[in-house]
Write a protein that holds these residues in place. Structure first.
Motif, PDB file in Angstrom:
ATOM      1  N   ILE A 160      12.082 -37.120 -15.987  1.00  0.00           N
ATOM      2  CA  ILE A 160      11.618 -36.570 -14.174  1.00  0.00           C
ATOM      3  C   ILE A 160      10.211 -36.771 -13.924  1.00  0.00           C
ATOM      4  N   PRO A 161      10.042 -36.832 -12.370  1.00  0.00           N
ATOM      5  CA  PRO A 161       8.305 -37.267 -11.766  1.00  0.00           C
ATOM      6  C   PRO A 161       7.474 -36.739 -12.847  1.00  0.00           C
ATOM      7  N   LEU A 162       6.099 -37.077 -13.007  1.00  0.00           N
ATOM      8  CA  LEU A 162       5.198 -35.676 -13.945  1.00  0.00           C
ATOM      9  C   LEU A 162       4.000 -35.505 -12.438  1.00  0.00           C
ATOM     10  N   SER A 163       3.565 -36.470 -11.804  1.00  0.00           N
ATOM     11  CA  SER A 163       2.478 -36.488 -11.004  1.00  0.00           C
ATOM     12  C   SER A 163       2.776 -37.665  -9.839  1.00  0.00           C
ATOM     13  N   VAL A 164       2.524 -37.219  -8.861  1.00  0.00           N
ATOM     14  CA  VAL A 164       2.186 -38.050  -7.849  1.00  0.00           C
ATOM     15  C   VAL A 164       0.487 -38.345  -7.482  1.00  0.00           C
ATOM     16  N   TYR A 165       0.425 -39.204  -7.281  1.00  0.00           N
ATOM     17  CA  TYR A 165      -1.383 -39.405  -7.462  1.00  0.00           C
ATOM     18  C   TYR A 165      -1.253 -41.062  -6.854  1.00  0.00           C
ATOM     19  N   PHE A 166      -2.230 -40.845  -5.829  1.00  0.00           N
ATOM     20  CA  PHE A 166      -2.994 -42.792  -5.393  1.00  0.00           C
ATOM     21  C   PHE A 166      -3.446 -43.324  -6.194  1.00  0.00           C
ATOM     22  N   ASN A 208      -7.213 -52.164 -12.622  1.00  0.00           N
ATOM     23  CA  ASN A 208      -7.974 -51.437 -13.927  1.00  0.00           C
ATOM     24  C   ASN A 208      -9.129 -50.433 -12.771  1.00  0.00           C
ATOM     25  N   ASN A 209      -9.834 -51.391 -11.518  1.00  0.00           N
ATOM     26  CA  ASN A 209     -10.632 -51.070 -10.967  1.00  0.00           C
ATOM     27  C   ASN A 209     -10.195 -49.675 -10.033  1.00  0.00           C
ATOM     28  N   ARG A 210      -9.402 -49.392  -8.938  1.00  0.00           N
ATOM     29  CA  ARG A 210      -8.545 -48.803  -8.166  1.00  0.00           C
ATOM     30  C   ARG A 210      -8.938 -47.442  -8.694  1.00  0.00           C
ATOM     31  N   LYS A 211      -9.387 -46.618  -7.647  1.00  0.00           N
ATOM     32  CA  LYS A 211      -9.693 -45.745  -7.609  1.00  0.00           C
ATOM     33  C   LYS A 211      -8.235 -44.267  -7.717  1.00  0.00           C
ATOM     34  N   ILE A 212      -8.587 -43.538  -8.443  1.00  0.00           N
ATOM     35  CA  ILE A 212      -7.099 -42.629  -8.456  1.00  0.00           C
ATOM     36  C   ILE A 212      -7.669 -41.352  -8.063  1.00  0.00           C
ATOM     37  N   LYS A 213      -6.546 -40.817  -7.044  1.00  0.00           N
ATOM     38  CA  LYS A 213      -6.174 -39.200  -6.146  1.00  0.00           C
ATOM     39  C   LYS A 213      -5.373 -38.655  -6.853  1.00  0.00           C
ATOM     40  N   ASN A 214      -5.541 -38.048  -8.126  1.00  0.00           N
ATOM     41  CA  ASN A 214      -4.034 -37.070  -8.537  1.00  0.00           C
ATOM     42  C   ASN A 214      -3.494 -36.567  -6.539  1.00  0.00           C
ATOM     43  N   ILE A 215      -2.153 -36.081  -6.364  1.00  0.00           N
ATOM     44  CA  ILE A 215      -1.384 -35.489  -5.483  1.00  0.00           C
ATOM     45  C   ILE A 215      -0.904 -34.034  -5.446  1.00  0.00           C
ATOM     46  N   VAL A 216       0.353 -34.392  -6.300  1.00  0.00           N
ATOM     47  CA  VAL A 216       0.329 -33.343  -7.245  1.00  0.00           C
ATOM     48  C   VAL A 216       0.984 -33.560  -8.425  1.00  0.00           C
ATOM     49  N   THR A 217       0.904 -31.997  -9.043  1.00  0.00           N
ATOM     50  CA  THR A 217       1.728 -32.708 -10.783  1.00  0.00           C
ATOM     51  C   THR A 217       2.534 -32.121 -11.023  1.00  0.00           C
ATOM     52  N   ASN A 218       3.543 -31.606 -12.057  1.00  0.00           N
ATOM     53  CA  ASN A 218       4.986 -31.059 -12.651  1.00  0.00           C
ATOM     54  C   ASN A 218       4.529 -30.302 -13.382  1.00  0.00           C
ATOM     55  N   ARG A 219       3.984 -29.220 -13.774  1.00  0.00           N
ATOM     56  CA  ARG A 219       3.692 -28.917 -14.830  1.00  0.00           C
ATOM     57  C   ARG A 219       4.365 -28.015 -15.502  1.00  0.00           C
ATOM     58  N   LYS A 220       5.393 -27.120 -15.081  1.00  0.00           N
ATOM     59  CA  LYS A 220       6.480 -26.721 -15.539  1.00  0.00           C
ATOM     60  C   LYS A 220       7.853 -28.151 -16.448  1.00  0.00           C
ATOM     61  N   ALA A 221       7.468 -29.305 -16.345  1.00  0.00           N
ATOM     62  CA  ALA A 221       8.542 -30.683 -16.786  1.00  0.00           C
ATOM     63  C   ALA A 221       7.780 -30.632 -18.143  1.00  0.00           C
ATOM     64  N   ARG A 222       6.188 -30.584 -18.039  1.00  0.00           N
ATOM     65  CA  ARG A 222       5.705 -30.519 -19.848  1.00  0.00           C
ATOM     66  C   ARG A 222       6.198 -29.644 -20.153  1.00  0.00           C
ATOM     67  N   HIS A 223       6.929 -27.833 -20.019  1.00  0.00           N
ATOM     68  CA  HIS A 223       6.685 -26.630 -20.815  1.00  0.00           C
ATOM     69  C   HIS A 223       8.561 -26.938 -20.414  1.00  0.00           C
ATOM     70  N   ASP A 224       8.754 -27.771 -19.787  1.00  0.00           N
ATOM     71  CA  ASP A 224      10.662 -27.595 -20.066  1.00  0.00           C
ATOM     72  C   ASP A 224      10.718 -28.656 -20.723  1.00  0.00           C
ATOM     73  N   PHE A 225      10.703 -29.653 -20.983  1.00  0.00           N
ATOM     74  CA  PHE A 225      10.942 -30.688 -21.371  1.00  0.00           C
ATOM     75  C   PHE A 225      10.209 -31.397 -22.430  1.00  0.00           C
ATOM     76  N   SER A 226      10.325 -32.503 -23.409  1.00  0.00           N
ATOM     77  CA  SER A 226       9.744 -33.148 -24.602  1.00  0.00           C
ATOM     78  C   SER A 226       9.276 -34.003 -23.603  1.00  0.00           C
TER      79      SER A 226
END
Length: 160
Positions: free
Chosen positions: A114-120, A7-25
Motif C-alpha cells: 500500500i502506498p503510504l505517502s508521496v514526497y519530494f 541524507n541532506n536532501r530537503k524533504i517536502k511532503n505532498i500527500v499521505t494516505n491516512r486511511k492506510a494506517r487505520h485499515d492495515f497493520s
C-alpha cells in the motif's frame, strides 16, 4: 551519489494516505522512486494528487516490475495536448533485491503493498510503500480505544 548528499536532501511532503494506517497493520516500509511524466511532476508540486484507494502490484507472477494503481494526479492546468491520464499506472523504481523480497512477501506470505505517502526528496519524487496486512474489525476498535485513553491521559495531565 554520496550518502551525505542523500541524507541532506530537503524533504517536502505532498500527500499521505491516512486511511492506510487505520485499515492495515504496517510491518515494514520502503522508499521507491516513481516514473512520472513532466505534467505529472508539475501537478505534484502543486499538491494536486490523491492516494485514496491506491495499491501496488506486480504485472504478473514472473515479472519483477512493480506498479502503483489508483494513484490519482490531476491533469496540469496549463498543460496542452500532451497532458497525462489522471490514474495511469506508474512504475516504481526499486533495487532488484528489494523487488524479489517484496514479491516473495506478496506471493508466499499474502502481504499487501500500500502506498503510504508521496514526497519530494530534493528534486526527486519518492513514494513510501508499506508492506501491510489488513486489520480485523476488533483490531481497529482496540486501536481506537487505546488512542482515546492516551488522549484522556494527556488532557488530565496537560501534556501536549
Amino acid at each position: 551519489m554520496k550518502s551525505a548528499d542523500i541524507n541532506n536532501r530537503k524533504i517536502k511532503n505532498i500527500v499521505t494516505n491516512r486511511k492506510a494506517r487505520h485499515d492495515f497493520s504496517i510491518s515494514n516500509s520502503l522508499e521507491a522512486g516513481i516514473v512520472l511524466q513532466g505534467t505529472e511532476v508539475k501537478s505534484l508540486r502543486k499538491g494536486q494528487s490523491s492516494l485514496q484507494d491506491s495499491h501496488c502490484k506486480f504485472l504478473n507472477k514472473n515479472s519483477t516490475e512493480l506498479f502503483v494503481y489508483g494513484f490519482h494526479i490531476n491533469p496540469y492546468e496549463q498543460g496542452s495536448y500532451s497532458n497525462h491520464a489522471p490514474k495511469r499506472p506508474k512504475k516504481l523504481l526499486l533495487n532488484f533485491r528489494e523487488l524479489k523480497k517484496l514479491k516473495h512477501l506478496v506471493l508466499e506470505k499474502n502481504y499487501i503493498l500500500i502506498p503510504l505517502s508521496v514526497y519530494f526528496s530534493g528534486h526527486l519524487a519518492k513514494l513510501e510503500v508499506g508492506v501491510c496486512q489488513p486489520k480485523k474489525k476488533y483490531d481497529k476498535r482496540e486501536a481506537k480505544k487505546q488512542q482515546d485513553i492516551k488522549k484522556e491521559i494527556n488532557r488530565k495531565f496537560n501534556i501536549k
